[in-house]
Design a protein around this motif. Structure first.
Motif, short mmCIF file in Angstrom:
data_model
loop_
_atom_site.label_atom_id
_atom_site.label_comp_id
_atom_site.label_asym_id
_atom_site.label_seq_id
_atom_site.Cartn_x
_atom_site.Cartn_y
_atom_site.Cartn_z
N TRP A 1 0.82 -1.20 0.00
CA TRP A 1 0.00 0.00 0.00
C TRP A 1 0.86 1.25 0.00
O TRP A 1 2.05 1.21 0.29
N ARG A 2 0.19 2.35 -0.30
CA ARG A 2 0.84 3.66 -0.30
C ARG A 2 -0.20 4.70 0.06
O ARG A 2 -1.33 4.64 -0.43
N THR A 3 0.18 5.63 0.90
CA THR A 3 -0.67 6.78 1.17
C THR A 3 -0.15 7.95 0.34
O THR A 3 1.00 7.92 -0.11
N THR A 4 -0.96 8.95 0.15
CA THR A 4 -0.50 10.09 -0.62
C THR A 4 0.57 10.90 0.12
O THR A 4 1.33 11.61 -0.50
N GLN A 5 0.64 10.76 1.45
CA GLN A 5 1.63 11.49 2.23
C GLN A 5 2.86 10.67 2.57
O GLN A 5 3.84 11.20 3.07
N GLY A 6 2.84 9.36 2.35
CA GLY A 6 3.93 8.52 2.84
C GLY A 6 4.61 7.68 1.78
O GLY A 6 4.25 7.70 0.61
N GLN A 7 5.59 6.96 2.24
CA GLN A 7 6.33 6.03 1.40
C GLN A 7 5.53 4.74 1.23
O GLN A 7 4.71 4.41 2.08
N PRO A 8 5.79 4.00 0.17
CA PRO A 8 5.11 2.71 0.02
C PRO A 8 5.53 1.75 1.12
O PRO A 8 6.61 1.87 1.68
N ASP A 9 4.67 0.81 1.43
CA ASP A 9 4.95 -0.19 2.46
C ASP A 9 4.30 -1.50 2.02
O ASP A 9 3.42 -1.51 1.17
N GLN A 10 4.75 -2.60 2.61
CA GLN A 10 4.14 -3.89 2.30
C GLN A 10 4.41 -4.88 3.41
O GLN A 10 5.27 -4.66 4.25
N GLY A 11 3.65 -5.96 3.39
CA GLY A 11 3.83 -7.03 4.36
C GLY A 11 3.37 -8.35 3.79
O GLY A 11 2.55 -8.39 2.87
N ARG A 12 3.91 -9.43 4.31
CA ARG A 12 3.49 -10.77 3.89
C ARG A 12 2.25 -11.17 4.67
O ARG A 12 2.13 -10.88 5.86
N VAL A 13 1.34 -11.84 3.99
CA VAL A 13 0.10 -12.31 4.60
C VAL A 13 -0.21 -13.69 4.06
O VAL A 13 0.31 -14.08 3.02
N GLU A 14 -1.07 -14.42 4.76
CA GLU A 14 -1.55 -15.71 4.27
C GLU A 14 -2.98 -15.52 3.79
O GLU A 14 -3.85 -15.14 4.57
N VAL A 15 -3.21 -15.75 2.50
CA VAL A 15 -4.53 -15.55 1.90
C VAL A 15 -4.88 -16.78 1.06
O VAL A 15 -4.54 -16.84 -0.12
N PRO A 16 -5.58 -17.76 1.67
CA PRO A 16 -5.88 -19.00 0.94
C PRO A 16 -6.87 -18.85 -0.21
O PRO A 16 -6.82 -19.61 -1.17
N ASP A 17 -7.80 -17.88 -0.12
CA ASP A 17 -8.80 -17.74 -1.19
C ASP A 17 -9.38 -16.32 -1.19
O ASP A 17 -9.03 -15.49 -0.36
N GLY A 18 -10.26 -16.06 -2.16
CA GLY A 18 -10.84 -14.74 -2.32
C GLY A 18 -11.67 -14.27 -1.14
O GLY A 18 -11.68 -13.09 -0.80
N LYS A 19 -12.39 -15.19 -0.49
CA LYS A 19 -13.19 -14.81 0.67
C LYS A 19 -12.29 -14.31 1.79
O LYS A 19 -12.57 -13.31 2.44
N ASP A 20 -11.18 -15.03 2.03
CA ASP A 20 -10.22 -14.60 3.04
C ASP A 20 -9.57 -13.28 2.66
O ASP A 20 -9.27 -12.46 3.53
N ALA A 21 -9.36 -13.05 1.38
CA ALA A 21 -8.77 -11.79 0.93
C ALA A 21 -9.68 -10.62 1.27
O ALA A 21 -9.21 -9.58 1.76
N THR A 22 -10.97 -10.76 1.05
CA THR A 22 -11.92 -9.70 1.36
C THR A 22 -11.93 -9.42 2.85
O THR A 22 -11.86 -8.26 3.28
N SER A 23 -12.00 -10.44 3.67
CA SER A 23 -12.01 -10.27 5.13
C SER A 23 -10.73 -9.61 5.61
O SER A 23 -10.76 -8.69 6.43
N LEU A 24 -9.59 -10.09 5.12
CA LEU A 24 -8.31 -9.53 5.52
C LEU A 24 -8.23 -8.05 5.16
O LEU A 24 -7.84 -7.22 5.98
N LEU A 25 -8.61 -7.70 3.94
CA LEU A 25 -8.54 -6.32 3.50
C LEU A 25 -9.45 -5.42 4.32
O LEU A 25 -9.03 -4.35 4.78
N MET A 26 -10.68 -5.84 4.57
CA MET A 26 -11.61 -5.02 5.33
C MET A 26 -11.14 -4.86 6.78
O MET A 26 -11.19 -3.75 7.33
N ASP A 27 -10.65 -5.93 7.39
CA ASP A 27 -10.13 -5.84 8.76
C ASP A 27 -8.92 -4.91 8.81
O ASP A 27 -8.78 -4.10 9.73
#
Length: 82
Positions: free
Chosen positions: A49-75
């Motif tokens: 991710w990147r904010t308009t005021q900051g530097q880009p950042d990232q992290g490793r996550v475990e995402v087995p499927d699309g449903k988990d991806a939606t939950s992870l992103l919203m949380d």
């Protein structure tokens, strides 16, 4: 009368990635946060991710499927402080 939203979330989901942008309302709309969740369903998934005021950042996550991806992103979005 319902409250006016202060932000709009745009999501573009694919088979192995999700792109997102959070726009602050007003004229014109301005993106305050954007990023992507890559490699959904395979080892080595990342949330970048990147904010308009900051530097880009990232992290490793475990995402087995699309449903988990939606939950992870919203949380993740709900837990951000800005």
């Amino acid at each position: 009368m319902p409250p006016t939203p202060t932000a709009i979330l745009a999501i573009n989901g694919g088979s192995s990635s999700v792109k997102f942008a959070l726009h602050q309302t007003g004229a014109p709309l301005t993106a305050s946060l954007y990023g992507r969740l890559d490699r959904i369903g395979v080892e080595g998934s990342t949330l970048a991710w990147r904010t308009t005021q900051g530097q880009p950042d990232q992290g490793r996550v475990e995402v087995p499927d699309g449903k988990d991806a939606t939950s992870l992103l919203m949380d993740w979005l709900e837990g951000r402080e800005e």
